[in-house]
Design a protein around this motif. Structure first.
Motif, PDB file in Angstrom:
ATOM      1  N   ASN A 103      29.852   6.069 -43.996  1.00  0.00           N
ATOM      2  CA  ASN A 103      30.246   6.306 -45.395  1.00  0.00           C
ATOM      3  C   ASN A 103      29.044   6.080 -46.319  1.00  0.00           C
ATOM      4  N   LYS A 104      29.152   6.666 -47.503  1.00  0.00           N
ATOM      5  CA  LYS A 104      28.030   6.700 -48.443  1.00  0.00           C
ATOM      6  C   LYS A 104      27.489   5.296 -48.764  1.00  0.00           C
ATOM      7  N   ASP A 105      28.398   4.382 -49.103  1.00  0.00           N
ATOM      8  CA  ASP A 105      27.956   3.039 -49.517  1.00  0.00           C
ATOM      9  C   ASP A 105      27.235   2.313 -48.387  1.00  0.00           C
ATOM     10  N   TYR A 106      27.734   2.487 -47.193  1.00  0.00           N
ATOM     11  CA  TYR A 106      27.115   1.851 -46.026  1.00  0.00           C
ATOM     12  C   TYR A 106      25.700   2.404 -45.830  1.00  0.00           C
ATOM     13  N   LEU A 107      25.588   3.735 -45.900  1.00  0.00           N
ATOM     14  CA  LEU A 107      24.278   4.365 -45.684  1.00  0.00           C
ATOM     15  C   LEU A 107      23.296   3.992 -46.804  1.00  0.00           C
ATOM     16  N   GLU A 108      23.811   3.858 -48.020  1.00  0.00           N
ATOM     17  CA  GLU A 108      22.936   3.466 -49.139  1.00  0.00           C
ATOM     18  C   GLU A 108      22.361   2.069 -48.927  1.00  0.00           C
ATOM     19  N   LEU A 109      23.188   1.174 -48.382  1.00  0.00           N
ATOM     20  CA  LEU A 109      22.706  -0.187 -48.121  1.00  0.00           C
ATOM     21  C   LEU A 109      21.634  -0.174 -47.020  1.00  0.00           C
ATOM     22  N   ILE A 110      21.896   0.595 -45.969  1.00  0.00           N
ATOM     23  CA  ILE A 110      20.924   0.693 -44.868  1.00  0.00           C
ATOM     24  C   ILE A 110      19.601   1.272 -45.424  1.00  0.00           C
ATOM     25  N   TYR A 111      19.728   2.297 -46.260  1.00  0.00           N
ATOM     26  CA  TYR A 111      18.555   2.963 -46.814  1.00  0.00           C
ATOM     27  C   TYR A 111      17.743   1.988 -47.679  1.00  0.00           C
ATOM     28  N   GLU A 112      18.441   1.264 -48.566  1.00  0.00           N
ATOM     29  CA  GLU A 112      17.733   0.346 -49.461  1.00  0.00           C
ATOM     30  C   GLU A 112      17.053  -0.778 -48.675  1.00  0.00           C
ATOM     31  N   ALA A 113      17.736  -1.262 -47.646  1.00  0.00           N
ATOM     32  CA  ALA A 113      17.130  -2.319 -46.818  1.00  0.00           C
ATOM     33  C   ALA A 113      15.857  -1.796 -46.155  1.00  0.00           C
ATOM     34  N   SER A 114      15.919  -0.588 -45.614  1.00  0.00           N
ATOM     35  CA  SER A 114      14.728  -0.056 -44.932  1.00  0.00           C
ATOM     36  C   SER A 114      13.625   0.262 -45.944  1.00  0.00           C
ATOM     37  N   ASN A 115      14.028   0.680 -47.125  1.00  0.00           N
ATOM     38  CA  ASN A 115      13.079   0.922 -48.206  1.00  0.00           C
ATOM     39  C   ASN A 115      12.265  -0.336 -48.537  1.00  0.00           C
ATOM     40  N   GLN A 116      12.962  -1.474 -48.453  1.00  0.00           N
ATOM     41  CA  GLN A 116      12.304  -2.760 -48.752  1.00  0.00           C
ATOM     42  C   GLN A 116      11.743  -3.427 -47.491  1.00  0.00           C
ATOM     43  N   HIS A 117      11.757  -2.675 -46.379  1.00  0.00           N
ATOM     44  CA  HIS A 117      11.287  -3.198 -45.075  1.00  0.00           C
ATOM     45  C   HIS A 117      12.003  -4.478 -44.689  1.00  0.00           C
ATOM     46  N   LYS A 118      13.305  -4.526 -45.001  1.00  0.00           N
ATOM     47  CA  LYS A 118      14.092  -5.703 -44.636  1.00  0.00           C
ATOM     48  C   LYS A 118      14.901  -5.378 -43.390  1.00  0.00           C
ATOM     49  N   LYS A 119      14.860  -6.326 -42.476  1.00  0.00           N
ATOM     50  CA  LYS A 119      15.606  -6.145 -41.234  1.00  0.00           C
ATOM     51  C   LYS A 119      17.093  -6.416 -41.492  1.00  0.00           C
ATOM     52  N   ILE A 120      17.951  -5.623 -40.878  1.00  0.00           N
ATOM     53  CA  ILE A 120      19.384  -5.939 -40.951  1.00  0.00           C
ATOM     54  C   ILE A 120      19.763  -6.672 -39.678  1.00  0.00           C
ATOM     55  N   ASN A 121      20.221  -7.891 -39.839  1.00  0.00           N
ATOM     56  CA  ASN A 121      20.626  -8.701 -38.683  1.00  0.00           C
ATOM     57  C   ASN A 121      22.075  -8.378 -38.342  1.00  0.00           C
ATOM     58  N   ARG A 122      22.265  -7.769 -37.174  1.00  0.00           N
ATOM     59  CA  ARG A 122      23.623  -7.413 -36.736  1.00  0.00           C
ATOM     60  C   ARG A 122      24.182  -8.605 -35.975  1.00  0.00           C
ATOM     61  N   ILE A 123      25.205  -9.215 -36.539  1.00  0.00           N
ATOM     62  CA  ILE A 123      25.722 -10.424 -35.906  1.00  0.00           C
ATOM     63  C   ILE A 123      27.096 -10.189 -35.303  1.00  0.00           C
ATOM     64  N   LYS A 124      27.441 -11.041 -34.335  1.00  0.00           N
ATOM     65  CA  LYS A 124      28.724 -10.885 -33.639  1.00  0.00           C
ATOM     66  C   LYS A 124      29.244 -12.248 -33.188  1.00  0.00           C
ATOM     67  N   LYS A 125      30.447 -12.195 -32.627  1.00  0.00           N
ATOM     68  CA  LYS A 125      31.103 -13.413 -32.138  1.00  0.00           C
ATOM     69  C   LYS A 125      30.126 -14.285 -31.340  1.00  0.00           C
ATOM     70  N   GLY A 126      30.118 -15.560 -31.649  1.00  0.00           N
ATOM     71  CA  GLY A 126      29.262 -16.501 -30.917  1.00  0.00           C
ATOM     72  C   GLY A 126      27.957 -16.805 -31.626  1.00  0.00           C
ATOM     73  N   ASP A 127      27.584 -15.964 -32.592  1.00  0.00           N
ATOM     74  CA  ASP A 127      26.331 -16.236 -33.324  1.00  0.00           C
ATOM     75  C   ASP A 127      26.538 -17.374 -34.327  1.00  0.00           C
ATOM     76  N   LYS A 128      25.430 -18.043 -34.631  1.00  0.00           N
ATOM     77  CA  LYS A 128      25.487 -19.146 -35.592  1.00  0.00           C
ATOM     78  C   LYS A 128      24.333 -18.991 -36.568  1.00  0.00           C
ATOM     79  N   ILE A 129      24.584 -19.344 -37.812  1.00  0.00           N
ATOM     80  CA  ILE A 129      23.505 -19.318 -38.812  1.00  0.00           C
ATOM     81  C   ILE A 129      23.420 -20.711 -39.429  1.00  0.00           C
ATOM     82  N   GLN A 130      22.303 -21.364 -39.211  1.00  0.00           N
ATOM     83  CA  GLN A 130      22.106 -22.695 -39.804  1.00  0.00           C
ATOM     84  C   GLN A 130      21.558 -22.487 -41.215  1.00  0.00           C
ATOM     85  N   ILE A 131      22.331 -22.852 -42.213  1.00  0.00           N
ATOM     86  CA  ILE A 131      21.922 -22.638 -43.606  1.00  0.00           C
ATOM     87  C   ILE A 131      21.036 -23.785 -44.079  1.00  0.00           C
ATOM     88  N   ASP A 132      21.501 -24.998 -43.867  1.00  0.00           N
ATOM     89  CA  ASP A 132      20.683 -26.192 -44.129  1.00  0.00           C
ATOM     90  C   ASP A 132      21.272 -27.327 -43.297  1.00  0.00           C
TER      91      ASP A 132
END
Ligand SMILES: [Zn+2]
Length: 280
Positions: free
Chosen positions: A113-142
């Motif tokens: 869908n358009k909004d999804y593709l726009e986000l992917i496009y903007e991220a790649s435009n800024q050379h930002k990696k999109i982290n695809r996460i799934k069950k079992g992953d953990k993110i330590q914030i602080d």
């Protein structure tokens, strides 16, 4: 008589929760931004780390930015798109353009869908990696804050069931965000995990009857449940079946369609509402 007692008790608890804060830095801030029929929650930890889970529709980017700045923040450390539906990730590309963002997280999806593709496009435009996460992953914030990803395990047919289900642990408190995941996903989660009692629940799928099963709610027993939905929305969210199931768990229900923005503070033990919100 019993009902009267219960309502009085809930009212009393609500009043006790209402505290004005001078120093927010001691608390975990949870700000459910009113984006109408959609989802957007901004979280800031006492150490200054910021998380944005969803941003509502494309048109909602201004409200989201205004509210992040109202909280005296001007950056996003963790931008999380729960799934590709436009009422969740529609504005994220514009937000990415306007505010300094560090990391981006999304589930794996086959969306186009358009909004999804726009986000992917903007991220790649800024050379930002999109982290695809799934069950079992953990993110330590602080040191005090960690996110556990409970779902999805794999790409599902229904976009809603690709929603990231996120359990956030802050000191001794738990907050649960289920995106638009259905009861099927909830049931998978409770068979795989021993979920803790949660202080805060962002109610699944805007209060749809197809989410928030009795079995799920009976385990997590949320102290506070927040429903994000539009005033008089065309889906009739929240459904009365969901409201009844929530009421039976004695949780305090707050709704963005009634109250607008909702802000809470957590200190590791208790949760406090910023203002006198109407409960449902
Ligand atoms: Zn949604």
């Amino acid at each position: 008589m019993r009902k009267f007692f219960l309502i009085s008790l809930i009212l009393l608890c609500s009043i006790l929760f209402i505290i004005k804060f001078n120093n927010h830095n001691k608390y975990l801030l949870v700000h459910v931004i009113d984006v109408g029929q959609g989802d957007s929650t901004f979280i800031a930890t006492p150490s200054g780390k910021t998380i944005l889970i969803d941003g509502g529709e494309d048109k909602n980017y201004r409200e989201v930015l205004v509210n992040i700045r109202k909280n005296k923040f001007n950056h996003i450390d963790y931008m999380i798109s729960s799934h590709s539906d436009s009422d969740h990730n529609g504005s994220l590309d514009k937000i990415l353009k306007k505010i300094n963002t560090n990391k981006i997280f999304m589930p794996k999806e086959n969306a186009d869908n358009k909004d999804y593709l726009e986000l992917i496009y903007e991220a790649s435009n800024q050379h930002k990696k999109i982290n695809r996460i799934k069950k079992g992953d953990k993110i330590q914030i602080d040191n005090d804050t960690k996110i556990f990803v409970l779902s999805p395990e794999s790409i599902k047919e229904k976009p809603n069931d690709n929603s990231l289900v996120l359990l956030i642990k802050y000191k001794n408190q738990f907050l649960l965000f289920t995106g638009d995941a259905s009861k099927d996903i909830e049931s998978k989660i409770i068979t795989k995990y021993r979920l803790p009692k949660c202080t805060f629940l962002k109610v699944g799928h805007h209060g749809s009857k197809n989410s928030s099963s009795k079995e799920f709610l009976d385990i997590i027993k949320p102290k506070i449940s927040v429903i994000s939905c539009g005033y008089m929305n065309r889906h009739s969210h929240p459904h009365k079946e969901t409201l009844n199931r929530l009421k039976n768990t004695n949780t305090i229900i707050y709704r963005t369609d009634i109250n607008g923005d909702l802000t809470f503070y957590l200190d590791g033990k208790n949760i406090y509402a910023k203002d006198t919100y109407q409960t449902n």
